[in-house]
Write a protein that holds these residues in place. Sequence first.
Motif, PDB file in Angstrom:
ATOM      1  N   GLU A  76      -3.198   4.618   1.256  1.00  0.00           N
ATOM      2  CA  GLU A  76      -3.589   5.087   2.573  1.00  0.00           C
ATOM      3  C   GLU A  76      -3.353   6.588   2.614  1.00  0.00           C
ATOM      4  OE1 GLU A  76      -2.303   4.675   7.256  1.00  0.00           O
ATOM      5  OE2 GLU A  76      -0.978   3.908   5.700  1.00  0.00           O
ATOM      6  N   MET A 133       0.848  -1.187   0.000  1.00  0.00           N
ATOM      7  CA  MET A 133       0.000   0.000   0.000  1.00  0.00           C
ATOM      8  C   MET A 133       0.888   1.243   0.000  1.00  0.00           C
ATOM      9  SD  MET A 133      -2.993   1.147   2.669  1.00  0.00           S
ATOM     10  CE  MET A 133      -3.828  -0.401   2.550  1.00  0.00           C
ATOM     11  N   LYS A 134       0.555   2.197  -0.838  1.00  0.00           N
ATOM     12  CA  LYS A 134       1.266   3.474  -0.898  1.00  0.00           C
ATOM     13  C   LYS A 134       0.586   4.467   0.019  1.00  0.00           C
ATOM     14  CE  LYS A 134       4.502   3.450  -4.138  1.00  0.00           C
ATOM     15  NZ  LYS A 134       5.878   3.495  -3.735  1.00  0.00           N
ATOM     16  N   SER A 135       1.397   5.165   0.800  1.00  0.00           N
ATOM     17  CA  SER A 135       0.843   6.255   1.599  1.00  0.00           C
ATOM     18  C   SER A 135       0.828   7.511   0.741  1.00  0.00           C
ATOM     19  CB  SER A 135       1.655   6.463   2.876  1.00  0.00           C
ATOM     20  OG  SER A 135       2.997   6.753   2.583  1.00  0.00           O
ATOM     21  N   GLY A 152      -7.405  -0.657  -0.451  1.00  0.00           N
ATOM     22  CA  GLY A 152      -6.253  -1.534  -0.301  1.00  0.00           C
ATOM     23  C   GLY A 152      -5.002  -1.084  -1.033  1.00  0.00           C
ATOM     24  N   TYR A 153      -5.116  -0.097  -1.902  1.00  0.00           N
ATOM     25  CA  TYR A 153      -3.963   0.353  -2.670  1.00  0.00           C
ATOM     26  C   TYR A 153      -3.287   1.589  -2.067  1.00  0.00           C
ATOM     27  CZ  TYR A 153      -5.744  -2.750  -6.280  1.00  0.00           C
ATOM     28  OH  TYR A 153      -6.192  -3.849  -6.963  1.00  0.00           O
TER      29      TYR A 153
END
Length: 156
Positions: A46, A18-20, A43-44
């Motif tokens: 945040e 997951m990319k913030s 889900g990908y």
Amino acid sequence: MPADGIRLLTTDASKLIMKSVAIAGSTGSIGRQALQVISDSPGYFEVTAIGANSNVALLVEQAKRFHPKFVCLFDESFKNELIQEVPVGSEVVCGKDSIQVLSEAADLILNAIVGFAGISVTLNSLKLNKILALANKESLVAGGDVVDKIKRESLE
């Protein structure tokens, strides 16, 4: 390929990282659209920070929906109003510090701030060697040489 343009090398969500994401200008048109894409892609991504100049009502609404670690407001005159409304678990940062905090808060920084005001987010993100999604042409038009120099230095 999904309609949102994200091409995945695997369909097993457990193998994805997951990319913030931090969004400077989250209450503007581009920021709102980015949050919609994130919402449509569970889900990908945040959302770890959101920031706006002065639209406290929408910023609070976004904070309640995405629960970012940081809620940043560039105009300090609305600080007390924001503090009262932001949900527990989100830290309110106002004024000049908000740009630095927002730039440090994620893997990917979306700069959707309108006008020359966005150049500080661009420069901070590049100095921190962050992935920068730039939706602010003034950063390149007015500060192109400086932006290019900082980007080259960050790659060395």
